[in-house]
Design an enzyme around this catalytic site. Structure first.
Site, mmCIF file in Angstrom:
data_model
loop_
_atom_site.group_PDB
_atom_site.id
_atom_site.type_symbol
_atom_site.label_atom_id
_atom_site.label_comp_id
_atom_site.label_asym_id
_atom_site.label_seq_id
_atom_site.Cartn_x
_atom_site.Cartn_y
_atom_site.Cartn_z
ATOM 1 N N CYS A 143 0.630 -1.124 0.091
ATOM 2 C CA CYS A 143 -0.047 0.136 0.120
ATOM 3 C C CYS A 143 0.972 1.340 0.095
ATOM 4 O O CYS A 143 0.330 2.506 -0.605
ATOM 5 C CB CYS A 143 -0.971 -0.033 1.034
ATOM 6 N N HIS A 151 -4.018 6.910 1.097
ATOM 7 C CA HIS A 151 -4.074 5.768 0.641
ATOM 8 C C HIS A 151 -5.597 5.274 0.872
ATOM 9 O O HIS A 151 -5.986 5.450 2.106
ATOM 10 C CB HIS A 151 -3.168 4.842 1.516
ATOM 11 N N ASN A 203 -10.106 -0.765 -2.270
ATOM 12 C CA ASN A 203 -8.629 -0.615 -2.019
ATOM 13 C C ASN A 203 -7.847 -1.111 -3.208
ATOM 14 O O ASN A 203 -7.668 -2.431 -3.273
ATOM 15 C CB ASN A 203 -8.281 -1.361 -0.599
HETATM 16 O O1 UT7 Z 1 -4.621 -1.181 2.711
HETATM 17 C C1 UT7 Z 1 -3.909 -1.195 4.040
HETATM 18 C C2 UT7 Z 1 -4.036 -2.577 4.458
HETATM 19 N N1 UT7 Z 1 -5.583 -2.928 5.117
HETATM 20 C C3 UT7 Z 1 -5.960 -2.040 5.769
HETATM 21 O O2 UT7 Z 1 -5.796 -1.001 6.026
HETATM 22 C C4 UT7 Z 1 -7.246 -2.593 6.384
HETATM 23 C C5 UT7 Z 1 -7.466 -2.100 7.824
HETATM 24 N N2 UT7 Z 1 -8.489 -2.990 8.585
HETATM 25 C C6 UT7 Z 1 -9.927 -2.828 8.270
HETATM 26 O O3 UT7 Z 1 -10.197 -2.118 7.316
HETATM 27 C C7 UT7 Z 1 -10.953 -3.485 8.837
HETATM 28 O O4 UT7 Z 1 -10.260 -4.497 9.887
HETATM 29 C C8 UT7 Z 1 -11.760 -4.709 8.048
HETATM 30 C C9 UT7 Z 1 -12.757 -4.014 7.316
HETATM 31 C C10 UT7 Z 1 -10.723 -5.645 7.469
HETATM 32 C C11 UT7 Z 1 -12.474 -5.623 8.991
HETATM 33 O O5 UT7 Z 1 -13.229 -4.864 9.846
HETATM 34 P P1 UT7 Z 1 -13.471 -5.167 11.554
HETATM 35 O O6 UT7 Z 1 -14.557 -4.264 12.148
HETATM 36 O O7 UT7 Z 1 -11.912 -4.898 11.957
HETATM 37 O O8 UT7 Z 1 -14.088 -6.443 11.583
HETATM 38 P P2 UT7 Z 1 -13.186 -7.780 12.112
HETATM 39 O O9 UT7 Z 1 -12.113 -8.413 11.268
HETATM 40 O O10 UT7 Z 1 -13.093 -7.452 13.637
HETATM 41 O O11 UT7 Z 1 -14.438 -8.667 11.996
HETATM 42 C C12 UT7 Z 1 -15.682 -8.618 12.607
HETATM 43 C C13 UT7 Z 1 -16.820 -9.756 12.198
HETATM 44 C C14 UT7 Z 1 -16.107 -11.213 12.473
HETATM 45 O O12 UT7 Z 1 -17.204 -12.105 12.861
HETATM 46 P P3 UT7 Z 1 -17.340 -12.328 14.416
HETATM 47 O O13 UT7 Z 1 -15.807 -13.065 14.763
HETATM 48 O O14 UT7 Z 1 -17.481 -11.179 15.155
HETATM 49 O O15 UT7 Z 1 -18.463 -13.159 14.313
HETATM 50 C C15 UT7 Z 1 -15.809 -11.690 11.116
HETATM 51 O O16 UT7 Z 1 -15.929 -12.954 10.897
HETATM 52 O O17 UT7 Z 1 -16.991 -9.601 10.903
HETATM 53 C C16 UT7 Z 1 -16.675 -10.953 10.352
HETATM 54 N N3 UT7 Z 1 -16.487 -10.498 9.020
HETATM 55 C C17 UT7 Z 1 -17.285 -10.376 7.850
HETATM 56 N N4 UT7 Z 1 -18.739 -10.456 7.989
HETATM 57 C C18 UT7 Z 1 -19.307 -10.107 6.778
HETATM 58 C C19 UT7 Z 1 -15.312 -10.368 8.325
HETATM 59 N N5 UT7 Z 1 -15.352 -10.001 7.141
HETATM 60 C C20 UT7 Z 1 -16.701 -10.112 6.792
HETATM 61 C C21 UT7 Z 1 -17.253 -9.954 5.539
HETATM 62 N N6 UT7 Z 1 -18.420 -9.821 5.579
HETATM 63 N N7 UT7 Z 1 -16.579 -9.616 4.284
#
Ligand code: UT7
Length: 349
Positions: free
Chosen positions: A114, A274, A304
């Site tokens: 990134c 970014h 992204n």
């Molecule tokens: O480009 C630079 C690199 N990347 C980034 O900058 C990304 C930075 N991080 C993020 O943008 C966020 O952490 C995400 C968007 C990737 C994820 O959001 P989050 O609020 O941190 O979610 P999480 O990973 O803590 O997951 C929360 C829940 C989980 O379910 P449980 O365990 O609470 O039941 C996941 O399994 O959301 C679930 N989940 C989804 N649900 C529906 C994870 N991905 C998905 C999905 N659709 N696509």
């Protein structure tokens, strides 16, 4: 020392629009989840066989070169940033050199995910500063759609990423041009956002219970069917850990650039963060107390696009008249590595 400027800029995104609703047909996810957590509404996916990371980069490069008032034969160095190259090796830069029928110039591939564009811009800036080159093509392109895990296991990563490319031509300037660039890394978090296989690490850094290297046949160490069965050929990301670090390091990098140049936040005309996640960009905006008209986001349309996200956003902002000649533009990136950085420039187009 000679200053450098962006003399031409271009972007390319594939025509195939993939909405969040489209993704729900093959991923266990929802439009609400994606929009609420990331701000993404849709992204572009490249044509499976007719487009590659390099061909998209070439399309963006052609526009940048034409806008810089030069031809491909005038380019004297290529810097190509990507995390999804056409081949494991050689890099995309040499394929671009071949396809654009350029002279036998140097071609350098940058692997900083990134932060790739900010790193690439910084490298190119140094070459102009020393007087070594006069027309450097900086390209950032990603064909993520080919290498994502569309199963539930990989959905936190796969819904975020999209395909696209951006390019700029750097030339010497008598004006301020690129005021400064600032690059950082923290390898303690290398495994937090990574694609482990294929690779040569052989469990040296992280214990992978799937891969057995001690007794594996020599030909199955780099990439084995067991690794593929466990989807280890796809990116892994601890999203919350990346998020927490990004909202600290991006503002830090922006402040570093301003301090270095004796400038204040109020001097920024446009911040191009970014496009990792709209919530990250909003955190950064809030922390710096920047008004909406001073931050450009287009993650809703493209997702992204990793290294390509900054040049795509920069190009769109300029084409929309949101960046004008003389404006102070700040670029800020954060991503896998962790790597992060910033660039401050006086816009000359
Ligand atoms: O480009 C630079 C690199 N990347 C980034 O900058 C990304 C930075 N991080 C993020 O943008 C966020 O952490 C995400 C968007 C990737 C994820 O959001 P989050 O609020 O941190 O979610 P999480 O990973 O803590 O997951 C929360 C829940 C989980 O379910 P449980 O365990 O609470 O039941 C996941 O399994 O959301 C679930 N989940 C989804 N649900 C529906 C994870 N991905 C998905 C999905 N659709 N696509």
């Amino acid at each position: 020392m000679q200053q450098s400027k962006i003399a031409g800029i271009g972007m390319y995104v594939p025509t195939n629009v993939v909405t969040n609703k489209d993704l729900t047909e093959y991923i266990e996810t929802s439009d609400e989840w994606i929009q609420e957590r990331t701000g993404i509404k849709e992204r572009r996916y490249a044509h499976r066989t007719q487009e590659t990371t390099t061909t998209m980069g070439i399309k963006a490069a052609e526009i940048a070169i034409q806008r810089a008032g030069i031809t491909a034969q005038d380019v004297d160095f290529i810097v190509f940033a990507t995390l999804c190259p056409d081949y494991y090796f050689p890099g995309c830069g040499v394929i671009l050199q071949r396809e654009m029928k350029m002279k036998e110039i140097g071609a350098l591939d940058i692997r900083n995910q990134c932060s790739g564009f900010v790193y690439a811009l910084s490298v190119a800036d140094q070459f102009i500063k020393t007087g070594m080159y006069k027309n450097i093509l900086v390209v950032a392109s990603e064909k993520h759609s080919f290498g994502l895990d569309f199963s539930t296991r990989g959905r936190n990563v796969s819904v975020i990423f999209g395909d696209g490319a951006g390019a700029v031509v750097l030339q010497p300037t008598q004006n301020k041009g690129i005021l400064s660039t600032h690059l950082h890394s923290d390898g303690n978090s290398a495994e937090i956002l990574a694609m482990y296989n294929p690779g040569t690490h052989a469990n040296h850094w992280v214990k992978d219970p799937v891969a057995e290297f001690d007794n594996a046949p020599r030909g199955e160490m780099f990439m084995s069917t067991a690794m593929v069965d466990k989807a280890q050929n796809f990116p892994y990301m601890d999203g919350p850990a990346v998020f927490k670090k990004a909202i600290i390091k991006m503002p830090e990098a922006i402040m570093e650039a301003l301090d270095k140049n004796g400038l204040a936040i109020s001097d920024i005309d446009m911040l191009i963060p970014h496009q990792a996640n709209l919530r990250i960009a909003q955190f950064v905006q809030q922390k710096l107390q920047l008004t909406d008209d001073k931050v450009f986001n287009n993650i809703d349309k493209y997702g992204n696009t990793t290294a390509a996200s900054i040049p795509i956003a920069l190009c769109e902002a300029w084409e929309a008249g949101k960046i004008k000649k003389g404006n102070l533009v700040c670029l800020a990136a954060f991503g896998s590595g962790f790597t992060w950085g910033s660039a401050l420039l006086e816009w000359e187009l």
